[in-house]
Design a protein around this motif. Structure first.
Motif, PDB file in Angstrom:
ATOM      1  N   ASP A 386     -14.725 -27.360  -9.891  1.00 48.40           N
ATOM      2  CA  ASP A 386     -14.536 -28.477 -10.813  1.00 48.40           C
ATOM      3  C   ASP A 386     -13.379 -28.229 -11.771  1.00 48.40           C
ATOM      4  OD1 ASP A 386     -15.171 -30.973 -11.825  1.00 48.40           O
ATOM      5  OD2 ASP A 386     -16.548 -30.185 -13.318  1.00 48.40           O
ATOM      6  N   PHE A 387     -13.194 -26.955 -12.168  1.00 44.97           N
ATOM      7  CA  PHE A 387     -12.148 -26.617 -13.148  1.00 44.97           C
ATOM      8  C   PHE A 387     -10.977 -25.893 -12.485  1.00 44.97           C
ATOM      9  CE2 PHE A 387     -15.761 -27.233 -15.966  1.00 44.97           C
ATOM     10  CZ  PHE A 387     -15.191 -27.846 -17.074  1.00 44.97           C
ATOM     11  N   SER A 388     -10.750 -26.151 -11.196  1.00 47.60           N
ATOM     12  CA  SER A 388      -9.710 -25.426 -10.461  1.00 47.60           C
ATOM     13  C   SER A 388      -8.307 -25.668 -11.001  1.00 47.60           C
ATOM     14  CB  SER A 388      -9.768 -25.798  -8.969  1.00 47.60           C
ATOM     15  OG  SER A 388      -9.589 -27.193  -8.803  1.00 47.60           O
ATOM     16  N   ASN A 389      -8.117 -26.758 -11.739  1.00 46.23           N
ATOM     17  CA  ASN A 389      -6.791 -27.064 -12.287  1.00 46.23           C
ATOM     18  C   ASN A 389      -6.652 -26.659 -13.749  1.00 46.23           C
ATOM     19  OD1 ASN A 389      -5.864 -28.264  -9.873  1.00 46.23           O
ATOM     20  ND2 ASN A 389      -6.918 -30.177 -10.392  1.00 46.23           N
ATOM     21  N   ASN A 390      -7.648 -25.994 -14.278  1.00 44.75           N
ATOM     22  CA  ASN A 390      -7.616 -25.571 -15.680  1.00 44.75           C
ATOM     23  C   ASN A 390      -7.580 -24.051 -15.711  1.00 44.75           C
ATOM     24  OD1 ASN A 390      -8.492 -24.743 -18.347  1.00 44.75           O
ATOM     25  ND2 ASN A 390      -9.102 -26.880 -18.687  1.00 44.75           N
ATOM     26  N   GLU A 391      -6.394 -23.499 -15.951  1.00 46.15           N
ATOM     27  CA  GLU A 391      -6.198 -22.058 -15.844  1.00 46.15           C
ATOM     28  C   GLU A 391      -7.052 -21.270 -16.834  1.00 46.15           C
ATOM     29  OE1 GLU A 391      -4.798 -18.999 -13.653  1.00 46.15           O
ATOM     30  OE2 GLU A 391      -4.449 -21.136 -13.329  1.00 46.15           O
ATOM     31  N   LYS A 392      -7.173 -21.785 -18.047  1.00 42.86           N
ATOM     32  CA  LYS A 392      -7.966 -21.087 -19.071  1.00 42.86           C
ATOM     33  C   LYS A 392      -9.421 -20.952 -18.626  1.00 42.86           C
ATOM     34  CE  LYS A 392     -10.387 -22.037 -23.335  1.00 42.86           C
ATOM     35  NZ  LYS A 392     -10.734 -23.095 -24.303  1.00 42.86           N
ATOM     36  N   HIS A 393      -9.995 -22.062 -18.220  1.00 43.11           N
ATOM     37  CA  HIS A 393     -11.386 -22.035 -17.797  1.00 43.11           C
ATOM     38  C   HIS A 393     -11.551 -21.273 -16.486  1.00 43.11           C
ATOM     39  CE1 HIS A 393     -11.958 -25.786 -20.420  1.00 43.11           C
ATOM     40  NE2 HIS A 393     -12.679 -24.820 -20.957  1.00 43.11           N
ATOM     41  N   LEU A 394     -10.568 -21.393 -15.601  1.00 50.06           N
ATOM     42  CA  LEU A 394     -10.663 -20.738 -14.305  1.00 50.06           C
ATOM     43  C   LEU A 394     -10.727 -19.222 -14.461  1.00 50.06           C
ATOM     44  CD1 LEU A 394     -10.921 -21.700 -11.440  1.00 50.06           C
ATOM     45  CD2 LEU A 394      -8.447 -21.497 -11.180  1.00 50.06           C
ATOM     46  N   ASP A 395      -9.940 -18.682 -15.382  1.00 50.53           N
ATOM     47  CA  ASP A 395      -9.982 -17.238 -15.629  1.00 50.53           C
ATOM     48  C   ASP A 395     -11.349 -16.816 -16.159  1.00 50.53           C
ATOM     49  OD1 ASP A 395      -7.467 -16.638 -14.761  1.00 50.53           O
ATOM     50  OD2 ASP A 395      -6.526 -16.806 -16.734  1.00 50.53           O
ATOM     51  N   ASN A 396     -11.874 -17.588 -17.090  1.00 52.94           N
ATOM     52  CA  ASN A 396     -13.189 -17.260 -17.651  1.00 52.94           C
ATOM     53  C   ASN A 396     -14.290 -17.370 -16.594  1.00 52.94           C
ATOM     54  OD1 ASN A 396     -12.059 -16.862 -20.168  1.00 52.94           O
ATOM     55  ND2 ASN A 396     -12.525 -18.923 -20.898  1.00 52.94           N
ATOM     56  N   ILE A 397     -14.186 -18.421 -15.778  1.00 58.83           N
ATOM     57  CA  ILE A 397     -15.169 -18.618 -14.711  1.00 58.83           C
ATOM     58  C   ILE A 397     -15.112 -17.449 -13.732  1.00 58.83           C
ATOM     59  CG2 ILE A 397     -15.770 -20.053 -12.726  1.00 58.83           C
ATOM     60  CD1 ILE A 397     -14.787 -22.479 -14.369  1.00 58.83           C
ATOM     61  N   TRP A 398     -13.907 -17.043 -13.368  1.00 54.28           N
ATOM     62  CA  TRP A 398     -13.758 -15.956 -12.409  1.00 54.28           C
ATOM     63  C   TRP A 398     -14.306 -14.644 -12.960  1.00 54.28           C
ATOM     64  CZ3 TRP A 398     -13.981 -14.443  -7.878  1.00 54.28           C
ATOM     65  CH2 TRP A 398     -13.428 -13.250  -7.429  1.00 54.28           C
ATOM     66  N   ASN A 399     -14.047 -14.363 -14.220  1.00 56.65           N
ATOM     67  CA  ASN A 399     -14.574 -13.134 -14.835  1.00 56.65           C
ATOM     68  C   ASN A 399     -16.107 -13.135 -14.864  1.00 56.65           C
ATOM     69  OD1 ASN A 399     -12.040 -12.019 -15.318  1.00 56.65           O
ATOM     70  ND2 ASN A 399     -11.839 -13.055 -17.307  1.00 56.65           N
ATOM     71  N   ALA A 400     -16.680 -14.299 -15.167  1.00 55.42           N
ATOM     72  CA  ALA A 400     -18.145 -14.403 -15.163  1.00 55.42           C
ATOM     73  C   ALA A 400     -18.690 -14.249 -13.751  1.00 55.42           C
ATOM     74  CB  ALA A 400     -18.569 -15.748 -15.750  1.00 55.42           C
ATOM     75  N   LEU A 401     -17.957 -14.824 -12.784  1.00 52.09           N
ATOM     76  CA  LEU A 401     -18.416 -14.782 -11.394  1.00 52.09           C
ATOM     77  C   LEU A 401     -18.371 -13.358 -10.840  1.00 52.09           C
ATOM     78  CD1 LEU A 401     -19.422 -16.657  -9.185  1.00 52.09           C
ATOM     79  CD2 LEU A 401     -17.065 -16.935  -8.427  1.00 52.09           C
ATOM     80  N   LYS A 402     -17.338 -12.600 -11.204  1.00 52.79           N
ATOM     81  CA  LYS A 402     -17.238 -11.215 -10.719  1.00 52.79           C
ATOM     82  C   LYS A 402     -18.422 -10.376 -11.196  1.00 52.79           C
ATOM     83  CE  LYS A 402     -12.980 -10.229 -12.001  1.00 52.79           C
ATOM     84  NZ  LYS A 402     -11.755  -9.428 -12.164  1.00 52.79           N
ATOM     85  N   LYS A 403     -18.855 -10.630 -12.439  1.00 57.74           N
ATOM     86  CA  LYS A 403     -20.022  -9.917 -12.957  1.00 57.74           C
ATOM     87  C   LYS A 403     -21.271 -10.255 -12.145  1.00 57.74           C
ATOM     88  CE  LYS A 403     -18.394  -9.832 -17.759  1.00 57.74           C
ATOM     89  NZ  LYS A 403     -18.668 -10.319 -19.151  1.00 57.74           N
ATOM     90  N   LEU A 404     -21.389 -11.525 -11.775  1.00 55.55           N
ATOM     91  CA  LEU A 404     -22.545 -11.951 -10.995  1.00 55.55           C
ATOM     92  C   LEU A 404     -22.472 -11.406  -9.567  1.00 55.55           C
ATOM     93  CD1 LEU A 404     -22.683 -15.646 -12.248  1.00 55.55           C
ATOM     94  CD2 LEU A 404     -24.331 -13.857 -12.781  1.00 55.55           C
ATOM     95  N   PHE A 405     -21.260 -11.378  -9.005  1.00 56.49           N
ATOM     96  CA  PHE A 405     -21.078 -10.870  -7.638  1.00 56.49           C
ATOM     97  C   PHE A 405     -21.435  -9.391  -7.532  1.00 56.49           C
ATOM     98  CE2 PHE A 405     -17.771 -14.103  -5.837  1.00 56.49           C
ATOM     99  CZ  PHE A 405     -18.778 -15.042  -5.755  1.00 56.49           C
ATOM    100  N   LYS A 406     -21.215  -8.637  -8.595  1.00 52.15           N
ATOM    101  CA  LYS A 406     -21.492  -7.205  -8.559  1.00 52.15           C
ATOM    102  C   LYS A 406     -22.966  -6.913  -8.296  1.00 52.15           C
ATOM    103  CE  LYS A 406     -17.309  -5.821  -9.368  1.00 52.15           C
ATOM    104  NZ  LYS A 406     -16.522  -5.208  -8.248  1.00 52.15           N
ATOM    105  N   LYS A 407     -23.820  -7.906  -8.539  1.00 54.86           N
ATOM    106  CA  LYS A 407     -25.261  -7.727  -8.335  1.00 54.86           C
ATOM    107  C   LYS A 407     -25.694  -8.084  -6.918  1.00 54.86           C
ATOM    108  CE  LYS A 407     -26.054  -9.002 -13.175  1.00 54.86           C
ATOM    109  NZ  LYS A 407     -26.713  -9.964 -14.098  1.00 54.86           N
ATOM    110  N   LYS A 408     -24.726  -8.551  -6.073  1.00 56.96           N
ATOM    111  CA  LYS A 408     -25.057  -8.962  -4.714  1.00 56.96           C
ATOM    112  C   LYS A 408     -24.265  -8.117  -3.716  1.00 56.96           C
ATOM    113  CE  LYS A 408     -26.194 -13.754  -5.904  1.00 56.96           C
ATOM    114  NZ  LYS A 408     -27.616 -13.675  -5.567  1.00 56.96           N
TER     115      LYS A 408
END
Length: 525
Positions: A386-408
């Motif tokens: 949804d926020f693929s065109n918003n660089e600020k949010h995309l970076d934050n989303i990706w950082n949050a996602l990496k933390k979640l991925f580490k548990k899988k």
């Protein structure tokens, strides 16, 4: 000793009190007293009560000059002379055989509490319904109080329509929190029942409950959230007393609490003239309450089978109600408070957004509500698209996602944000444990007739991980061959050799594997 004490307290009930009183005085069972409390009425209620008392000496009149709450238990302990006790609201009425049949039921079952079915009548509407848990007499021993709790709950919300043993009130010194605005009946029933050895439910409709257009229970009160919390605590304490703190029961009382919060705290905002400050105060108290958070998180983690069986949860409906009220209340200020409330539903947002994003998030409220039951990683993946065109949010989303991925295990290796964006639908399937669907989508991507498959190496690694997890040897070999071919083509011969070792061990006679091995030995494709 008298057999029964009837009790009614009335406030400005001149329109209804005659029918109420006559339903008691006309009982076929005549061995009773009738305590009537005029609770500070300013209409003709007092005069009507006095009129009937002059005709029948079984009536005992008490009066408060001002409308008060929570004195029922005091009257039972201090004034009731009957062996049994029952109460009747001033706008309700009993059938003539109520006392006769209830006394017979309590004697025959040996129960400490008997409840009858009720006929629920809606004022000014040609509509009624029945409130009962069974069409047969049910007797429940204390050892079964816990397992029957969700079923029997429908009768915990009202003090009327029951026959109690007066001595239990007096000997156990039962009391309730007088500050409770809503649910004092429930508190009283729970406080009493925790001392019972056996309870019974009589199937016949012997009580008539009138739902008025403007009853006391429908009046808006800004302190309702406190009452809801006290009710939840009472339920929890009751379950603790009967060894009933099971997963099902605690989820059930959590659902009750959230429903009460909606009906008693939030819904009235729409129907009453509240200031912005009052509305915001109610919303914040509701969302930021520790009990609200506890109940919400408990329901979110409850098994779907249990939810369906006992009607627990309905998180999407509840979230929709609250998001609409937040949206309707938002006027562009107090962003920090509104952001905190949004994060009540989506805690992961604290790692992605801030209070300046409230308007943008509320604009997506319908999408958010539809995804209310998603796991955090699934929700974040959807937000990434949804926020693929918003660089600020995309970076934050990706950082949050990496933390979640580490548990899988299947996803912990992913480091490429663009890969996650490209194949977010496959990753969502993995997070939702739809691995078969994820494999199908991955194979489709790998077999597309295009010159350059985006992030092919990572996609192959993903395919290998999924196929290994579901033990699908055919897909694993397919992906391993493509991986070996890619590595040979890029002249990464050591890595290719390792991949081919696996293949030669799994299928040493496979022609494609042998051809790949030949290419590797020759050092070119």
């Amino acid at each position: 000793m008298l057999k029964i004490t009837f009790y009614t307290q009335a406030y400005n009930a001149e329109k209804y009190i005659r029918k109420c009183i006559e339903s008691v005085l006309n009982q076929t069972y005549i061995d009773f007293e009738y305590i009537i409390v005029d609770n500070g009425s300013t209409d003709k209620t007092k005069d009507i009560i006095v009129e009937y008392a002059k005709k029948d000496n079984r009536i005992k009149i008490f009066r408060y000059e001002k409308n008060c709450r929570g004195f029922l238990v005091d009257f039972i302990r201090e004034e009731a002379e009957g062996e049994y006790f029952t109460t009747l609201d001033s706008d309700d009425w009993y059938e003539q055989t109520f006392a006769e049949k209830m006394v017979k039921a309590i004697n025959e079952t040996g129960a400490d509490l008997v409840s009858c079915a009720s006929n629920v009548v809606f004022e000014n509407r040609n509509l009624s319904k029945t409130k009962r848990i069974s069409d047969k007499l049910i007797v429940i021993d204390r050892k079964d109080f816990s397992s029957t709790f969700p079923i029997a709950y429908t009768h915990y919300g009202s003090v009327w329509g029951r026959l109690y043993k007066t001595k239990i009130f007096k000997e156990k010194n039962i009391s309730i929190n007088k500050s409770v605005v809503y649910g004092s009946d429930t508190l009283l029933v729970l406080a009493y029942q925790q001392h019972c050895k056996k309870v019974a439910f009589y199937p016949e409709k012997l009580h008539n409950y009138l739902i008025r257009d403007k009853s006391v229970s429908s009046v808006f009160n800004k302190n309702a959230i406190e009452s809801n919390e006290n009710l939840y605590k009472a339920f929890y304490l009751y379950l603790e007393k009967i060894n009933g703190l099971t997963i099902t029961n605690t989820a059930f009382i959590s659902s009750i609490y959230l429903t009460l919060t909606t009906n008693k705290s939030i819904n009235p905002i729409l129907t009453k003239q509240c200031t912005y400050e009052e509305k915001l105060d109610i919303l914040c108290k509701t969302f930021l309450s520790e009990i609200t958070k506890e109940c919400w998180n408990r329901i979110k983690s409850t098994d779907k089978i249990i939810k369906t069986k006992f009607g627990i949860g309905k998180e999407q409906e509840w979230a929709k109600v609250f998001f609409e009220y937040i949206y309707d209340s938002y006027i562009g200020k107090d962003n920090d408070k509104f952001f905190e409330m949004i994060c009540f539903f989506f805690p992961v947002f604290k790692d992605i957004f801030d209070k300046t994003d409230v308007k943008a998030l509320l604009a997506r409220r319908k999408v958010l509500v539809s995804n209310i039951n998603d796991e955090p990683d699934v929700l974040v993946l959807k937000m990434m698209t949804d926020f693929s065109n918003n660089e600020k949010h995309l970076d934050n989303i990706w950082n949050a996602l990496k933390k979640l991925f580490k548990k899988k295990i299947l996803l912990s290796w992913i480091e490429n944000r663009d890969f996650a964006v490209q194949y977010s639908d496959i990753l969502i399937d993995i997070c939702n444990r739809n691995l078969s669907q994820a494999i199908e989508k991955t194979i489709k991507e790998l077999t597309m007739d295009i010159g350059n498959i985006p992030f092919k190496e990572d996609l192959l690694t993903l395919c290998l991980n999924i196929s290994a997890a579901v033990e699908n040897g055919t897909v694993f070999v397919f992906a391993k061959k493509l991986q070996a071919q890619l590595l040979i083509g890029e002249n990464r011969l050591n890595e290719a050799s390792s991949a081919l070792e696996d293949l030669l061990e799994m299928c040493p006679q496979d022609e494609e594997v042998l051809q790949l091995n030949k290419w590797l030995e020759e050092g070119n494709v």
